[in-house]
Design a protein around this motif. Structure first.
Motif, PDB file in Angstrom:
ATOM      1  N   ASP A  26       0.803  -1.232   0.000  1.00  0.00           N
ATOM      2  CA  ASP A  26       0.000   0.000   0.000  1.00  0.00           C
ATOM      3  C   ASP A  26       0.838   1.286   0.000  1.00  0.00           C
ATOM      4  OD1 ASP A  26      -2.991  -0.975   0.306  1.00  0.00           O
ATOM      5  OD2 ASP A  26      -1.742  -2.292   1.521  1.00  0.00           O
ATOM      6  N   ASP A  56      -1.279  -2.483  -4.388  1.00  0.00           N
ATOM      7  CA  ASP A  56      -1.593  -1.038  -4.274  1.00  0.00           C
ATOM      8  C   ASP A  56      -0.329  -0.192  -4.138  1.00  0.00           C
ATOM      9  OD1 ASP A  56      -4.269  -1.321  -4.700  1.00  0.00           O
ATOM     10  OD2 ASP A  56      -4.857  -1.078  -2.614  1.00  0.00           O
ATOM     11  N   ASN A  60      -6.623  -3.945  -4.902  1.00  0.00           N
ATOM     12  CA  ASN A  60      -7.932  -3.543  -5.435  1.00  0.00           C
ATOM     13  C   ASN A  60      -7.836  -2.272  -6.268  1.00  0.00           C
ATOM     14  OD1 ASN A  60      -7.441  -2.497  -2.708  1.00  0.00           O
ATOM     15  ND2 ASN A  60      -9.388  -1.429  -2.963  1.00  0.00           N
ATOM     16  N   ASN A  61      -6.859  -1.430  -5.957  1.00  0.00           N
ATOM     17  CA  ASN A  61      -6.672  -0.209  -6.750  1.00  0.00           C
ATOM     18  C   ASN A  61      -5.881  -0.451  -8.031  1.00  0.00           C
ATOM     19  OD1 ASN A  61      -7.913   2.057  -5.148  1.00  0.00           O
ATOM     20  ND2 ASN A  61      -6.615   1.116  -3.603  1.00  0.00           N
ATOM     21  N   HIS A 108      -3.273  -9.342  -1.734  1.00  0.00           N
ATOM     22  CA  HIS A 108      -3.593  -8.024  -1.183  1.00  0.00           C
ATOM     23  C   HIS A 108      -4.546  -8.152   0.006  1.00  0.00           C
ATOM     24  CE1 HIS A 108      -3.799  -3.732  -1.097  1.00  0.00           C
ATOM     25  NE2 HIS A 108      -5.092  -3.716  -1.293  1.00  0.00           N
ATOM     26  N   HIS A 167      -3.782  -4.040   2.373  1.00  0.00           N
ATOM     27  CA  HIS A 167      -5.131  -3.501   2.189  1.00  0.00           C
ATOM     28  C   HIS A 167      -5.692  -2.729   3.382  1.00  0.00           C
ATOM     29  CE1 HIS A 167      -8.919  -2.923   0.222  1.00  0.00           C
ATOM     30  NE2 HIS A 167      -9.590  -3.633   1.103  1.00  0.00           N
TER      31      HIS A 167
HETATM   32 MN   LIG Z   1      -6.163  -1.838  -1.039  1.00  0.00          MN
END
Ligand SMILES: [Mn+2]
Length: 160
Positions: free
Chosen positions: A8, A36, A58-59, A83, A112
């Motif tokens: 992240d 991420d 997810n990004n 993630h 995440h």
């Molecule tokens: Mn994330």
């Protein structure tokens, strides 16, 4: 074998640079990037010249061509890297632990949540927190883990 674990970073290469300059990161032999964003894993590869094992966050969807989950064999350990959003880690790491056990992995690494997590056990569960946007402290974090076959990993959480 000493591995670095990071997640992240969300495009903040200054945070990654600060991480790499930390004394604990100097002798890392490989990095695990829990997503991420995917470009940051490429940045890490470029500036360190070390292997970077990486997954999509997810990004990263749908641009990334990275896998959602990877099984890595490092230092005598079998590691599930993901993630975490697909395993509901915001609620609990139970599904993640089950997935790791199903894959005969003894270490599960996720991100995440931007909250660091160390749980040593039959399946050791690790979240390095977010190196750039921590939600559990004012300073970003990453981890280093010493992996020796047949032994529990020795994990350090480091704030940059
Ligand atoms: Mn994330």
């Amino acid at each position: 074998m000493k591995v670095g674990i990071v997640s992240d970073s969300h495009g903040n290469t200054n945070a990654l640079d600060a991480m790499l300059q930390h004394p604990a990161a100097v002798d890392v032999e490989a990095w695990l990037f829990a997503g991420d964003i995917a470009m940051d894993a490429e940045y890490l590869e470029m500036v360190t010249d070390l292997p970077v094992i990486k997954v999509a966050g997810n990004n990263d969807w749908p641009m990334s061509r990275l896998e959602d989950t990877v099984i890595a064999q490092l230092g005598g350990h079998r590691i599930l890297l993901t993630h975490g959003h697909l395993y509901g880690v915001g609620f609990s790491t139970q599904n993640l632990v089950l997935a790791a056990a199903e894959q005969a992995a003894d270490i599960a690494i996720y991100g995440h949540t931007h909250v660091a997590d160390v749980s040593i056990g039959e399946v050791t569960v690790l979240n390095p927190g977010s190196v750039a946007r921590p939600r559990d402290a004012s300073r970003g974090s990453f981890m280093v883990a010493e992996l020796v076959p047949e032994q529990q990993p020795v994990v350090q959480l480091i704030r940059i």
